[in-house]
Enzyme design. Structure first.
Site, PDB file in Angstrom:
ATOM      1  N   LYS A  42      -9.657 -13.722  -0.487  1.00  0.00           N
ATOM      2  CA  LYS A  42      -8.904 -14.073  -1.701  1.00  0.00           C
ATOM      3  C   LYS A  42      -7.438 -13.646  -1.556  1.00  0.00           C
ATOM      4  O   LYS A  42      -7.109 -12.845  -0.669  1.00  0.00           O
ATOM      5  CB  LYS A  42      -9.537 -13.396  -2.917  1.00  0.00           C
ATOM      6  CG  LYS A  42      -9.503 -11.870  -2.875  1.00  0.00           C
ATOM      7  CD  LYS A  42     -10.332 -11.263  -4.002  1.00  0.00           C
ATOM      8  CE  LYS A  42     -10.340  -9.746  -3.916  1.00  0.00           C
ATOM      9  NZ  LYS A  42     -11.245  -9.136  -4.902  1.00  0.00           N
ATOM     10  N   ARG A 136     -16.776  -5.590 -16.286  1.00  0.00           N
ATOM     11  CA  ARG A 136     -15.790  -6.644 -16.068  1.00  0.00           C
ATOM     12  C   ARG A 136     -16.532  -7.969 -16.271  1.00  0.00           C
ATOM     13  O   ARG A 136     -16.581  -8.479 -17.367  1.00  0.00           O
ATOM     14  CB  ARG A 136     -15.169  -6.509 -14.669  1.00  0.00           C
ATOM     15  CG  ARG A 136     -13.994  -7.429 -14.432  1.00  0.00           C
ATOM     16  CD  ARG A 136     -13.259  -7.148 -13.117  1.00  0.00           C
ATOM     17  NE  ARG A 136     -14.075  -7.398 -11.923  1.00  0.00           N
ATOM     18  CZ  ARG A 136     -13.624  -7.259 -10.680  1.00  0.00           C
ATOM     19  NH1 ARG A 136     -12.379  -6.864 -10.460  1.00  0.00           N
ATOM     20  NH2 ARG A 136     -14.408  -7.505  -9.650  1.00  0.00           N
ATOM     21  N   HIS A 164     -20.859  -5.449  -8.727  1.00  0.00           N
ATOM     22  CA  HIS A 164     -19.674  -4.846  -8.101  1.00  0.00           C
ATOM     23  C   HIS A 164     -19.598  -3.379  -8.522  1.00  0.00           C
ATOM     24  O   HIS A 164     -19.813  -3.054  -9.688  1.00  0.00           O
ATOM     25  CB  HIS A 164     -18.431  -5.616  -8.559  1.00  0.00           C
ATOM     26  CG  HIS A 164     -17.216  -5.371  -7.712  1.00  0.00           C
ATOM     27  ND1 HIS A 164     -17.238  -5.394  -6.334  1.00  0.00           N
ATOM     28  CD2 HIS A 164     -15.921  -5.107  -8.061  1.00  0.00           C
ATOM     29  CE1 HIS A 164     -16.010  -5.157  -5.872  1.00  0.00           C
ATOM     30  NE2 HIS A 164     -15.199  -4.980  -6.891  1.00  0.00           N
ATOM     31  N   ARG A 223     -19.591  -7.721   0.851  1.00  0.00           N
ATOM     32  CA  ARG A 223     -18.347  -8.494   0.663  1.00  0.00           C
ATOM     33  C   ARG A 223     -17.170  -7.633   1.113  1.00  0.00           C
ATOM     34  O   ARG A 223     -16.700  -6.778   0.373  1.00  0.00           O
ATOM     35  CB  ARG A 223     -18.184  -8.855  -0.826  1.00  0.00           C
ATOM     36  CG  ARG A 223     -19.373  -9.606  -1.413  1.00  0.00           C
ATOM     37  CD  ARG A 223     -19.132  -9.924  -2.887  1.00  0.00           C
ATOM     38  NE  ARG A 223     -18.851  -8.739  -3.685  1.00  0.00           N
ATOM     39  CZ  ARG A 223     -19.762  -8.046  -4.359  1.00  0.00           C
ATOM     40  NH1 ARG A 223     -21.030  -8.407  -4.344  1.00  0.00           N
ATOM     41  NH2 ARG A 223     -19.396  -6.982  -5.051  1.00  0.00           N
ATOM     42  N   TYR A 269      23.508  -2.293  -6.405  1.00  0.00           N
ATOM     43  CA  TYR A 269      23.357  -2.332  -7.866  1.00  0.00           C
ATOM     44  C   TYR A 269      23.191  -0.917  -8.419  1.00  0.00           C
ATOM     45  O   TYR A 269      22.480  -0.100  -7.837  1.00  0.00           O
ATOM     46  CB  TYR A 269      22.113  -3.140  -8.240  1.00  0.00           C
ATOM     47  CG  TYR A 269      22.231  -4.625  -8.015  1.00  0.00           C
ATOM     48  CD1 TYR A 269      23.228  -5.378  -8.626  1.00  0.00           C
ATOM     49  CD2 TYR A 269      21.308  -5.279  -7.204  1.00  0.00           C
ATOM     50  CE1 TYR A 269      23.297  -6.758  -8.427  1.00  0.00           C
ATOM     51  CE2 TYR A 269      21.374  -6.644  -6.997  1.00  0.00           C
ATOM     52  CZ  TYR A 269      22.378  -7.375  -7.614  1.00  0.00           C
ATOM     53  OH  TYR A 269      22.441  -8.729  -7.414  1.00  0.00           O
ATOM     54  N   CYS A 316      17.242  -4.902  -3.389  1.00  0.00           N
ATOM     55  CA  CYS A 316      17.578  -6.123  -4.132  1.00  0.00           C
ATOM     56  C   CYS A 316      16.435  -7.129  -4.018  1.00  0.00           C
ATOM     57  O   CYS A 316      15.445  -6.884  -3.337  1.00  0.00           O
ATOM     58  CB  CYS A 316      18.843  -6.763  -3.570  1.00  0.00           C
ATOM     59  SG  CYS A 316      20.245  -5.659  -3.451  1.00  0.00           S
ATOM     60  N   MET A 317      16.584  -8.257  -4.662  1.00  0.00           N
ATOM     61  CA  MET A 317      15.532  -9.269  -4.636  1.00  0.00           C
ATOM     62  C   MET A 317      15.298  -9.771  -3.205  1.00  0.00           C
ATOM     63  O   MET A 317      14.145  -9.961  -2.792  1.00  0.00           O
ATOM     64  CB  MET A 317      15.896 -10.449  -5.543  1.00  0.00           C
ATOM     65  CG  MET A 317      14.764 -11.455  -5.688  1.00  0.00           C
ATOM     66  SD  MET A 317      15.170 -12.865  -6.728  1.00  0.00           S
ATOM     67  CE  MET A 317      14.989 -12.198  -8.360  1.00  0.00           C
ATOM     68  N   ASP A 318      16.369  -9.940  -2.433  1.00  0.00           N
ATOM     69  CA  ASP A 318      16.237 -10.572  -1.118  1.00  0.00           C
ATOM     70  C   ASP A 318      16.756  -9.717   0.031  1.00  0.00           C
ATOM     71  O   ASP A 318      16.703 -10.145   1.179  1.00  0.00           O
ATOM     72  CB  ASP A 318      17.023 -11.892  -1.106  1.00  0.00           C
ATOM     73  CG  ASP A 318      16.890 -12.628  -2.417  1.00  0.00           C
ATOM     74  OD1 ASP A 318      15.756 -12.986  -2.759  1.00  0.00           O
ATOM     75  OD2 ASP A 318      17.908 -12.804  -3.123  1.00  0.00           O
TER      76      ASP A 318
HETATM   77  C1  LIG Z   1     -12.000  -8.188  -4.093  1.00  0.00           C
HETATM   78  C2  LIG Z   1     -13.475  -8.079  -4.174  1.00  0.00           C
HETATM   79  C3  LIG Z   1     -14.201  -7.606  -3.071  1.00  0.00           C
HETATM   80  C4  LIG Z   1     -13.559  -7.037  -1.834  1.00  0.00           C
HETATM   81  O1  LIG Z   1     -13.225  -5.692  -2.065  1.00  0.00           O
HETATM   82  P1  LIG Z   1     -12.600  -4.766  -0.915  1.00  0.00           P
HETATM   83  O2  LIG Z   1     -12.528  -3.440  -1.555  1.00  0.00           O
HETATM   84  O3  LIG Z   1     -11.268  -5.320  -0.582  1.00  0.00           O
HETATM   85  O4  LIG Z   1     -13.517  -4.803   0.240  1.00  0.00           O
HETATM   86  C5  LIG Z   1     -15.582  -7.627  -3.182  1.00  0.00           C
HETATM   87  N1  LIG Z   1     -16.202  -8.069  -4.293  1.00  0.00           N
HETATM   88  C6  LIG Z   1     -15.527  -8.501  -5.374  1.00  0.00           C
HETATM   89  C7  LIG Z   1     -16.276  -8.968  -6.576  1.00  0.00           C
HETATM   90  C8  LIG Z   1     -14.139  -8.505  -5.361  1.00  0.00           C
HETATM   91  O5  LIG Z   1     -13.471  -8.910  -6.441  1.00  0.00           O
END
Ligand SMILES: *Cc1c(COP(=O)(O)O)cnc(C)c1O
Length: 392
Positions: A42, A136, A164, A223, A269, A316-318
């Site tokens: 992601k 969540r 999770h 995951r 700045y 700065c921004m850039d």
């Molecule tokens: C982002 C996410 C992960 C991955 O978590 P890490 O700590 O980066 O390994 C796993 N499960 C869910 C639901 C997540 O949102």
């Protein structure tokens, strides 16, 4: 200015696919079966470039991916990523046609979401989210009857169920107890479903820290996000681990302008930096819009010629300014390492995160989209960009 092969980029991210491969092998060593690894890509693979990373993972035989959104999932499919792609977050039921068309797997985030998806009357694959204590997304143990009802839906093909953990990274007794409470909650639901002879599908609850700290759970998937990229969320987690990780990402820029300021002159700045003597300063074309935390103004440092040098004045921004008074022989065009290794000097993302009061995950995922992602050892410049610069 000396010609270097980096001339065509102002600042860039370098991706080390060998490090990625190393990390995958290390993580898989904690699993019963390599196919249990679900790669979390992601947020553009935590800033690493989701397509490039997923292509490499596909080549390595990884066939399960997780993303946060429908468009992230479609991007992978459009770039020929094969295998399962689970969307971990909410997708509006009106998009069911796309979930079906791209053969994606959608998370059911609550009972109303399940109903809305079912009402679309389009066959889709789903995993059910369980709220085991993070509060969540997901259905709770108290909603077990509703979970069972979802299993009877006609259009939702349930391929798995997951939860999770919210404190699996913390080693205090209270956090360990809470994690155990979450695990018990989750498996209580699984047991209830199995008692009714329902095919629950793939069961998963661990992310990176869940795998590292609760490696005896033996679920169908883990995951893994942050650790696949060779990084810990926090600096203190770098010690005493059963696996070795190598960071995949480096962040580099180059000096584009060098000049001197006199004693008592200020920089940037807000005039937040005032020199105590004549100083040699350099301008680096990267800023907070590229993801450099502004908190590092007058505080952070970068590496030039294998030496740490301070960031002075406000970022700065850039662009940002560094003090190179203490290094001889620095020229315009020389490389600046913001994250990564340069000779004996190293700047890890965990340190930057600590100095900016956040976690590595945030620093990496904030790295801007205008930074090109370059594969280490690969083609550094696209022809078009070189030509464009040469013509000027
Ligand atoms: C982002 C996410 C992960 C991955 O978590 P890490 O700590 O980066 O390994 C796993 N499960 C869910 C639901 C997540 O949102």
């Amino acid at each position: 200015m000396k010609q270097t092969m980096y001339d065509c980029y102002r600042s860039w991210i370098e991706i080390d696919l060998k490090a990625l491969q190393h990390n995958i092998i290390e993580l898989i060593s904690l699993l019963d079966d390599p196919q249990q690894l679900m790669a979390v890509v992601k947020a553009d693979a935590y800033g690493h470039g989701a397509v490039q990373i997923s292509q490499k993972l596909n080549q390595m035989g990884i066939s399960s991916f997780a993303v946060a959104t429908l468009s992230e999932a479609i991007e992978l499919r459009e770039n020929n990523i094969t295998g399962d792609i689970l969307i971990l977050g909410y997708t509006d039921a009106k998009q069911a046609k796309l979930i079906h068309q791209y053969q994606l797997i959608q998370t059911v985030v609550d009972y109303e979401h399940a109903l809305a998806l079912e009402q679309e009357q389009i066959d889709i694959q789903v995993h059910i989210a369980v709220d085991s204590g993070m509060h969540r997304l997901g259905l709770t143990l108290a909603q077990i009857q509703k979970i069972k009802t979802i299993y009877s839906f006609q259009y939702l093909h349930i391929q798995g169920i997951f939860s999770h953990l919210c404190v699996s990274d913390e080693k205090t007794l209270a956090s360990q107890k809470y994690t155990q409470y979450q695990i018990n909650n989750f498996f209580e639901i699984i047991k209830e479903l199995k008692r009714d002879k329902l095919d629950v599908g793939k069961v998963h609850i661990q992310s990176s820290y869940g795998l590292l700290n609760y490696s005896t759970l033996h679920c169908d998937f883990v995951r893994v996000g942050i650790m696949m990229y060779g990084v810990y969320s926090s600096k203190q987690d770098q010690n005493n681990n059963k696996i070795s990780l190598n960071p995949v990402l480096s962040l580099k820029s180059k000096i584009i302008h060098i000049h001197h300021i006199q004693k008592n002159e200020t920089i940037g700045y807000g005039r937040t930096y005032q020199s105590d003597k004549k100083r040699k300063i350099a301008i680096v074309p990267i800023g907070y819009a590229d993801g450099i935390p502004r908190d590092l103004s007058n505080y952070g440092y970068v590496i030039v010629h294998s030496q740490k040098v301070p960031i002075i004045g406000r970022i700065c921004m850039d662009q940002l300014t560094i003090d190179i008074s203490d290094i001889d022989g620095v020229n315009e065009g020389d490389i600046v390492t913001i994250i990564g290794q340069d000779g004996m000097a190293n700047q890890d993302v965990e340190t930057i995160a600590e100095m900016s009061h956040t976690i590595s995950n945030e620093i990496l995922s904030q790295l801007g989209s205008r930074l090109p992602r370059i594969i280490k050892g690969g083609q550094l410049c696209k022809e078009g960009i070189i030509n464009h610069i040469n013509q000027k």
